[in-house]
Design a protein around this motif. Structure first.
Motif, PDB file in Angstrom:
ATOM      1  N   THR A   1       5.752   8.225  -0.708  1.00  0.00           N
ATOM      2  CA  THR A   1       4.588   8.158   0.193  1.00  0.00           C
ATOM      3  C   THR A   1       4.316   9.539   0.802  1.00  0.00           C
ATOM      4  OG1 THR A   1       5.900   7.450   2.133  1.00  0.00           O
ATOM      5  CG2 THR A   1       4.982   5.711   0.749  1.00  0.00           C
TER       6      THR A   1
ATOM      7  N   ARG B   1       2.954  11.767  -2.184  1.00  0.00           N
ATOM      8  CA  ARG B   1       1.551  11.422  -2.386  1.00  0.00           C
ATOM      9  C   ARG B   1       0.643  12.194  -1.422  1.00  0.00           C
ATOM     10  NH1 ARG B   1       0.278   5.088  -1.728  1.00  0.00           N
ATOM     11  NH2 ARG B   1       1.039   5.488   0.364  1.00  0.00           N
ATOM     12  N   GLU B   2       1.073  12.269  -0.174  1.00  0.00           N
ATOM     13  CA  GLU B   2       0.284  12.959   0.846  1.00  0.00           C
ATOM     14  C   GLU B   2       0.225  14.459   0.568  1.00  0.00           C
ATOM     15  OE1 GLU B   2      -2.359  12.494   3.285  1.00  0.00           O
ATOM     16  OE2 GLU B   2      -1.208  10.666   2.969  1.00  0.00           O
TER      17      GLU B   2
ATOM     18  N   THR C   1      10.149   6.113   5.482  1.00  0.00           N
ATOM     19  CA  THR C   1       9.092   6.382   4.484  1.00  0.00           C
ATOM     20  C   THR C   1       8.788   5.186   3.583  1.00  0.00           C
ATOM     21  OG1 THR C   1      10.764   7.490   3.133  1.00  0.00           O
ATOM     22  CG2 THR C   1       9.330   8.890   4.470  1.00  0.00           C
TER      23      THR C   1
ATOM     24  N   PRO D   1       5.227   2.647   5.155  1.00  0.00           N
ATOM     25  CA  PRO D   1       3.780   2.680   4.848  1.00  0.00           C
ATOM     26  C   PRO D   1       3.402   1.702   3.737  1.00  0.00           C
ATOM     27  CG  PRO D   1       4.587   4.901   5.186  1.00  0.00           C
ATOM     28  CD  PRO D   1       5.794   4.004   5.193  1.00  0.00           C
ATOM     29  N   LEU D   2       4.356   1.316   2.913  1.00  0.00           N
ATOM     30  CA  LEU D   2       4.063   0.369   1.829  1.00  0.00           C
ATOM     31  C   LEU D   2       3.840  -1.056   2.357  1.00  0.00           C
ATOM     32  CD1 LEU D   2       6.662   1.863  -0.661  1.00  0.00           C
ATOM     33  CD2 LEU D   2       4.186   2.107  -0.822  1.00  0.00           C
TER      34      LEU D   2
ATOM     35  N   ASN E   1       1.779   7.187  10.581  1.00  0.00           N
ATOM     36  CA  ASN E   1       2.522   7.443   9.347  1.00  0.00           C
ATOM     37  C   ASN E   1       2.855   8.935   9.304  1.00  0.00           C
ATOM     38  OD1 ASN E   1       3.438   7.882   6.808  1.00  0.00           O
ATOM     39  ND2 ASN E   1       1.623   7.115   5.740  1.00  0.00           N
TER      40      ASN E   1
ATOM     41  N   ILE F   1       2.021   4.051  -7.258  1.00  0.00           N
ATOM     42  CA  ILE F   1       1.571   4.576  -5.965  1.00  0.00           C
ATOM     43  C   ILE F   1       1.098   6.039  -5.976  1.00  0.00           C
ATOM     44  CG2 ILE F   1       3.072   2.932  -4.731  1.00  0.00           C
ATOM     45  CD1 ILE F   1       4.480   5.485  -3.594  1.00  0.00           C
TER      46      ILE F   1
END
Lengths: 273, 273
Positions: free
Chosen positions: A18, A21-22, A186, A189-190, A207, A252
């Protein structure tokens, strides 16, 4: 260190994706070397000493890939090992806790902030420390949620069982009139939609991944090592179960993960420690 | 090997204590050296290769304590590593799967047997193999229950959430008209009442721990190495969180655990592997 060098990102398993990804979204020119410690997941119930040992091994592995900076994309490892490993290497090391605390301090209106995380993160009290430094008047309420990681790993993201467990964990925090809730792991967020439904619209979910990527960008610019090219191929390594990891990562991430390699992370142990 | 030597018992964490407890009850003259791999728990979602590596390290550690026999008190490690480690040492090594399968084959009346266990144990198909060898006419139905271990570790033994999760996992097995259900993970006897309420009185719950202790007794007698004295002090070692482990051990063992030591299990790695 060359600006074309990759960024090392690590976590106990899939949660750190996550954060990866950011980073891919905010600084798409950077190439990521991701390591997930899937053989030794979860970190949340382990001692500080063990987390430092594991983090050191991973940092040594990432250094063999010539990374120019490291992001500890795991709250437990950020809480327990950031200070130690940052003092042992000459490249920037960024955790997720400080950025998360900073954004929570900005987000709160009534000064009551809830933190949910693993046993390790909550008992370390590290969010309280950073939040107090940023704004000494805030009240911080922590709650360990040890079943969230296994529920996410089981894929029960919106299952009634997950809803019931989340209600149980979060109930106490709501009684403190919090208006801000930090997703201090972490993996969380999922299940942010499940958590969001329980806390309602008046509570802001924080987040730390977003703010962590922003901080990374600033640090790279400050050091003059931001990438000026297009990102190369992101690379993924795990300590166990490469196939399962890759399948999940592809659900994701905005990029396609074409290869994940299993490595023997214990072989990066330092016999002097 | 001296008959006064201890028995090595190991598991991924606390689950194997249900087997140690049974050994203490059935052969109270034996001294136990217990190792719980609490730093790397759970084993159930890990690959065969990783479980063999971990089991080899633990066997090497137990050998430094001069054990006369080893009990792998973990279904996943029994499924994945028993054959390999047994071929590498000269002392008897006993797992929990074969004894569990034997007793299940005896217990069933209609030939329909359910197995619940970790992802690793169920996907290995090892219970099917042993059960078919014992009785080729039985039908075996396996179901992985990955949330049971974290629920037990959270201490939610009879919680409504655990009941709901158990119902979900077991429902499918009941549709096959099973009359026997093997608790194929050493954590599960700790939630046997919750499981028993769901399956009802017509389904026999099989706990392999009892039969494993019986098999150990037979093997020691056959080898002429059974203890003829009173047991010495049982000793407990873990790879992380000694204090937490000891607290739990004292709630389920018939003896008092006065000391649990943390050891660095990775240091027992064989560089040749």
């Amino acid at each position: 260190m060359a600006s074309s060098a990759p960024i090392g990102v690590f976590d106990s398993g899939i949660g750190g994706l996550t954060v990866a990804r950011e980073i891919m979204r905010q600084i798409p020119g950077e190439t990521i070397i991701y390591f997930g410690d899937t053989a030794r997941v979860p970190y949340g119930s382990k001692s500080k000493k063990t987390i430092i040992t594991y983090s050191r091994q991973i940092v040594r592995f990432l250094q063999t890939k010539n990374v120019k900076a490291i992001v500890i994309a795991c709250n437990t490892a950020s809480a327990f090992a950031l200070e130690t490993v940052a003092s042992e290497v000459s490249i920037p090391v960024i955790g997720v806790v400080k950025p998360g605390a900073r954004i929570a301090a900005k987000a709160t209106r009534n000064g009551n902030i809830g933190i949910i995380g693993t046993e390790g993160t909550i008992s370390s009290g590290i969010y309280n420390t950073y939040l107090s430094e940023t704004n000494p008047t805030v009240n911080v309420y922590g709650k360990a949620c040890p079943l969230f990681v296994p529920l996410v790993e089981e894929g029960w993201l919106t299952d009634p069982v997950t809803v019931e467990v989340a209600k149980r964990y979060i109930k106490e925090l709501l009684s403190y009139d919090i208006d801000t809730l930090v997703l201090g792991c972490t993996h969380y967020p999922l299940i942010r939609h499940t958590i969001g439904d329980i806390v309602g619209n008046n509570v802001t979910l924080v987040n730390p991944a977003y703010e962590t990527a922003r901080e990374l960008k600033k640090v790279l610019e400050k050091e003059g090592i931001e990438s000026t090219a297009t990102a190369g191929e992101h690379k993924f390594y795990v300590s166990d179960g490469a196939e399962k990891f890759q399948k999940f990562a592809n659900t994701i991430l905005p990029c396609e993960v074409v290869e994940t390699k299993d490595i023997n992370i214990e072989s990066f142990a330092d016999s002097l420690i």
